[in-house]
Write a protein that holds these residues in place. Structure first.
Motif, PDB file in Angstrom:
ATOM      1  N   ALA A 155      53.152  57.364  24.798  1.00  0.00           N
ATOM      2  CA  ALA A 155      54.129  56.700  25.664  1.00  0.00           C
ATOM      3  C   ALA A 155      55.474  56.529  24.985  1.00  0.00           C
ATOM      4  O   ALA A 155      56.504  56.423  25.661  1.00  0.00           O
ATOM      5  N   ALA A 156      55.485  56.506  23.651  1.00  0.00           N
ATOM      6  CA  ALA A 156      56.743  56.361  22.901  1.00  0.00           C
ATOM      7  C   ALA A 156      57.395  57.702  22.583  1.00  0.00           C
ATOM      8  O   ALA A 156      58.394  57.746  21.856  1.00  0.00           O
ATOM      9  N   GLY A 157      56.827  58.776  23.098  1.00  0.00           N
ATOM     10  CA  GLY A 157      57.434  60.086  22.884  1.00  0.00           C
ATOM     11  C   GLY A 157      56.910  60.825  21.679  1.00  0.00           C
ATOM     12  O   GLY A 157      57.454  61.884  21.322  1.00  0.00           O
ATOM     13  N   LEU A 158      55.862  60.294  21.037  1.00  0.00           N
ATOM     14  CA  LEU A 158      55.285  60.987  19.892  1.00  0.00           C
ATOM     15  C   LEU A 158      54.157  61.899  20.359  1.00  0.00           C
ATOM     16  O   LEU A 158      53.468  61.610  21.342  1.00  0.00           O
ATOM     17  N   ALA A 159      53.950  62.985  19.639  1.00  0.00           N
ATOM     18  CA  ALA A 159      52.842  63.889  19.935  1.00  0.00           C
ATOM     19  C   ALA A 159      51.608  63.392  19.186  1.00  0.00           C
ATOM     20  O   ALA A 159      51.566  63.454  17.956  1.00  0.00           O
ATOM     21  N   PRO A 160      50.589  62.874  19.899  1.00  0.00           N
ATOM     22  CA  PRO A 160      49.439  62.273  19.210  1.00  0.00           C
ATOM     23  C   PRO A 160      48.439  63.317  18.727  1.00  0.00           C
ATOM     24  O   PRO A 160      48.267  64.372  19.330  1.00  0.00           O
ATOM     25  N   ASP A 161      47.791  62.979  17.626  1.00  0.00           N
ATOM     26  CA  ASP A 161      46.743  63.829  17.068  1.00  0.00           C
ATOM     27  C   ASP A 161      45.862  62.945  16.205  1.00  0.00           C
ATOM     28  O   ASP A 161      46.156  61.746  16.025  1.00  0.00           O
ATOM     29  N   GLY A 162      44.798  63.485  15.657  1.00  0.00           N
ATOM     30  CA  GLY A 162      43.958  62.658  14.805  1.00  0.00           C
ATOM     31  C   GLY A 162      42.645  63.310  14.451  1.00  0.00           C
ATOM     32  O   GLY A 162      42.291  64.381  14.967  1.00  0.00           O
ATOM     33  N   VAL A 163      41.913  62.662  13.546  1.00  0.00           N
ATOM     34  CA  VAL A 163      40.606  63.141  13.118  1.00  0.00           C
ATOM     35  C   VAL A 163      39.691  61.939  12.903  1.00  0.00           C
ATOM     36  O   VAL A 163      40.148  60.805  12.717  1.00  0.00           O
ATOM     37  N   LEU A 164      38.398  62.206  12.919  1.00  0.00           N
ATOM     38  CA  LEU A 164      37.415  61.252  12.412  1.00  0.00           C
ATOM     39  C   LEU A 164      37.083  61.706  11.004  1.00  0.00           C
ATOM     40  O   LEU A 164      36.539  62.803  10.807  1.00  0.00           O
ATOM     41  N   LEU A 165      37.413  60.887  10.037  1.00  0.00           N
ATOM     42  CA  LEU A 165      37.242  61.257   8.640  1.00  0.00           C
ATOM     43  C   LEU A 165      35.930  60.679   8.122  1.00  0.00           C
ATOM     44  O   LEU A 165      35.728  59.459   8.094  1.00  0.00           O
ATOM     45  N   GLN A 166      35.026  61.560   7.726  1.00  0.00           N
ATOM     46  CA  GLN A 166      33.743  61.165   7.157  1.00  0.00           C
ATOM     47  C   GLN A 166      33.622  61.801   5.776  1.00  0.00           C
ATOM     48  O   GLN A 166      33.819  63.011   5.628  1.00  0.00           O
ATOM     49  N   SER A 167      33.300  61.003   4.779  1.00  0.00           N
ATOM     50  CA  SER A 167      33.209  61.532   3.417  1.00  0.00           C
ATOM     51  C   SER A 167      32.033  60.901   2.698  1.00  0.00           C
ATOM     52  O   SER A 167      31.611  59.784   3.016  1.00  0.00           O
ATOM     53  N   SER A 168      31.535  61.644   1.742  1.00  0.00           N
ATOM     54  CA  SER A 168      30.450  61.166   0.892  1.00  0.00           C
ATOM     55  C   SER A 168      30.850  61.404  -0.557  1.00  0.00           C
ATOM     56  O   SER A 168      31.204  62.531  -0.931  1.00  0.00           O
ATOM     57  N   ARG A 169      30.800  60.340  -1.345  1.00  0.00           N
ATOM     58  CA  ARG A 169      31.182  60.445  -2.747  1.00  0.00           C
ATOM     59  C   ARG A 169      29.954  60.736  -3.610  1.00  0.00           C
ATOM     60  O   ARG A 169      28.834  60.325  -3.295  1.00  0.00           O
ATOM     61  N   LEU A 170      30.172  61.423  -4.712  1.00  0.00           N
ATOM     62  CA  LEU A 170      29.114  61.652  -5.672  1.00  0.00           C
ATOM     63  C   LEU A 170      28.797  60.335  -6.375  1.00  0.00           C
ATOM     64  O   LEU A 170      29.682  59.675  -6.910  1.00  0.00           O
ATOM     65  N   SER A 171      27.525  59.971  -6.371  1.00  0.00           N
ATOM     66  CA  SER A 171      27.095  58.708  -6.969  1.00  0.00           C
ATOM     67  C   SER A 171      25.980  58.998  -7.972  1.00  0.00           C
ATOM     68  O   SER A 171      25.004  59.701  -7.630  1.00  0.00           O
ATOM     69  N   PRO A 172      26.092  58.497  -9.208  1.00  0.00           N
ATOM     70  CA  PRO A 172      25.087  58.825 -10.230  1.00  0.00           C
ATOM     71  C   PRO A 172      23.741  58.168  -9.949  1.00  0.00           C
ATOM     72  O   PRO A 172      23.650  57.057  -9.414  1.00  0.00           O
ATOM     73  N   LEU A 173      22.703  58.878 -10.340  1.00  0.00           N
ATOM     74  CA  LEU A 173      21.335  58.387 -10.275  1.00  0.00           C
ATOM     75  C   LEU A 173      20.719  58.492 -11.664  1.00  0.00           C
ATOM     76  O   LEU A 173      21.204  59.248 -12.514  1.00  0.00           O
ATOM     77  N   PRO A 174      19.655  57.749 -11.921  1.00  0.00           N
ATOM     78  CA  PRO A 174      18.969  57.902 -13.209  1.00  0.00           C
ATOM     79  C   PRO A 174      18.524  59.349 -13.428  1.00  0.00           C
ATOM     80  O   PRO A 174      18.178  60.060 -12.482  1.00  0.00           O
ATOM     81  N   GLY A 175      18.545  59.761 -14.691  1.00  0.00           N
ATOM     82  CA  GLY A 175      18.155  61.127 -15.008  1.00  0.00           C
ATOM     83  C   GLY A 175      19.323  62.089 -14.974  1.00  0.00           C
ATOM     84  O   GLY A 175      19.127  63.308 -14.866  1.00  0.00           O
ATOM     85  N   GLU A 176      20.531  61.577 -15.039  1.00  0.00           N
ATOM     86  CA  GLU A 176      21.746  62.393 -15.088  1.00  0.00           C
ATOM     87  C   GLU A 176      21.855  63.319 -13.877  1.00  0.00           C
ATOM     88  O   GLU A 176      22.223  64.492 -13.982  1.00  0.00           O
ATOM     89  N   VAL A 177      21.521  62.789 -12.733  1.00  0.00           N
ATOM     90  CA  VAL A 177      21.722  63.515 -11.479  1.00  0.00           C
ATOM     91  C   VAL A 177      22.584  62.656 -10.561  1.00  0.00           C
ATOM     92  O   VAL A 177      22.815  61.472 -10.831  1.00  0.00           O
ATOM     93  N   VAL A 178      23.044  63.249  -9.479  1.00  0.00           N
ATOM     94  CA  VAL A 178      23.910  62.527  -8.555  1.00  0.00           C
ATOM     95  C   VAL A 178      23.389  62.687  -7.136  1.00  0.00           C
ATOM     96  O   VAL A 178      22.646  63.627  -6.820  1.00  0.00           O
TER      97      VAL A 178
END
Length: 422
Positions: free
Chosen positions: A376-399
């Motif tokens: 309504a303000a004259g801007l061209a709208p756009d967008g995304v749904l951003l989903q991310s997963s971070r590497l997280s350490p686990l015992p045994g030197e794995v993630v």
């Protein structure tokens, strides 16, 4: 050959032609500001063209050169302040006639002389011209950098700069250099509010805008100009003080910064700033930034984070959209969070933003209203749904992959042909 003489701010080393002034032998056309022509002692037989609009003067030079080639004219001398190759007429002359047609003899640059009068080096200064330009760029550079030189012009002098900087809460002192290199030279140091309350003569040459606590770079310089942009951005959350993880996550911040496009000369609003992480990152990239936050403890965190990262961020304590009315128009706006006033906030920001608005939110139900407000303000709208997963350490030197909450990142961009709002 067109001889371009720098004048009015000092002289070249002893024995150089610039020190003795123009050599009028064979000159039949002189171009320059009226004060330069009067001071240079143009001989009576030399035609004078007083600089006002640039195009007629360039046309006169071209006609005169054509006459000279036909044997009916002589040399051309162009007079300009200081170094005419620094925000000066050399650019226009070189574009029109080619660099090889020019014999440029600079005097001392007015910026160099102003810093010399202040007793300061200027290899770490930002230099911006407000002469014949919208002064908002100069104001925003002054907001963002601790050492700035502004080449002034009508409607963009010490009073206008002072009025724009007063009340921001940013520590700034103005050094106003008038009539540099002349018998009437005057250099004054005063606050932005004091400068705003004065009537200034047309002879103001340069205004230095300084943070008195950061006048000298902490390390030797290699590259001239203000400090280089950071090598990285989208800093981790632990780079900022925040409350209960209430901070824009770095993956979201990275996309928001890409859409905001902060750069020197811009002004960015961070509305609902929280920790001020977006405002701080924009300031690190050279933009002026204003963090708007309704919680008093949030305002203090914004200030602390700006100080920790060595940047200037103006903080405004109050609730949007009402508190936004008195702020200068932004180039870009970041709106974080939700709340009952989200649609009204986005609508106001979208009307006033010159380039773009970026909105982050978690609730799907709010997406249609935000998109509608942007459009309504004259801007061209756009967008995304951003989903991310971070590497997280686990015992045994794995993630493993640790999923974060999905976030909608919406933005609206003003069409390039439409221009900024008035």
């Amino acid at each position: 050959m067109i001889t371009v003489m720098g004048t009015g701010t000092g002289t070249a080393p002893a024995g150089r032609a610039a020190e003795r002034g123009p050599d009028w032998r064979g000159v039949t056309l002189a171009v320059g500001a009226r004060r330069h022509l009067d001071a240079a002692g143009v001989p009576p037989g030399v035609r004078r063209v007083v600089l006002g609009p640039l195009a007629p003067a360039l046309d006169a030079v071209e006609e005169h050169l054509a006459e000279a080639r036909a044997g009916d004219g002589g040399r051309v001398v162009v007079l300009a302040s200081g170094d005419p190759g620094f925000f000066g007429i050399v650019r226009a002359l070189a574009e029109r006639f080619g660099p090889r047609a020019l014999d440029v003899r600079p005097s001392v640059p007015s910026v160099a002389l102003a810093f010399a009068r202040a007793g300061l080096p200027w290899d770490d200064a930002a230099v911006v011209s407000a002469h014949g330009r919208d002064p908002r760029t100069a104001v925003n550079v002054c907001r963002a950098h601790p050492k700035t030189a502004v080449l002034t012009g009508p409607g963009a002098g010490p009073a206008e700069l002072g009025a724009a900087l007063a009340g921001t809460g940013l520590p700034r002192t103005l050094v106003v250099a008038s009539a540099l290199g002349t018998a009437g030279e005057r250099v004054e140091r005063l606050s932005p509010a004091e400068a705003a309350g004065r009537a200034w003569p047309d002879e103001v040459s340069v205004v230095l805008c300084l943070d008195e606590e950061r006048l000298l770079s902490p390390a030797p310089r290699t590259l001239a100009g203000p400090r280089r942009p950071p090598a990285g951005w989208a800093l981790p959350e632990d780079a900022f003080a925040h409350r209960d993880s209430m901070i824009t996550k770095y993956e979201v911040r990275a996309l928001a910064l890409a859409r905001l496009g902060p750069r020197p000369g811009d002004l960015v609003w961070d509305v609902g700033a929280g920790s001020g992480s977006v405002a701080v990152e924009c300031a690190r990239l050279g933009a002026a930034a204003i963090a708007v936050e309704r919680a008093a403890d949030g305002v203090e965190r914004c200030r602390a984070n700006a100080a920790a990262h060595g940047v200037d961020v103006q903080t405004v304590h109050g609730a949007a959209p009402g508190v936004l009315a008195e702020l200068p128009d932004p180039d870009a706006v970041f709106v974080g969070g939700g709340g009952r006033e989200l649609e009204a906030i986005v609508s106001l920001c979208a009307r006033r933003a010159r380039r773009t608005v970026v909105v982050t939110l978690a609730a799907l139900d709010r997406v249609p209203a935000v998109r509608a407000a942007l459009g309504a303000a004259g801007l061209a709208p756009d967008g995304v749904l951003l989903q991310s997963s971070r590497l997280s350490p686990l015992p045994g030197e794995v993630v493993r992959l640790a999923a974060g909450n999905p976030v909608f990142v919406l933005w609206g961009t003003r069409p390039a042909t439409e221009g900024a709002p008035s």
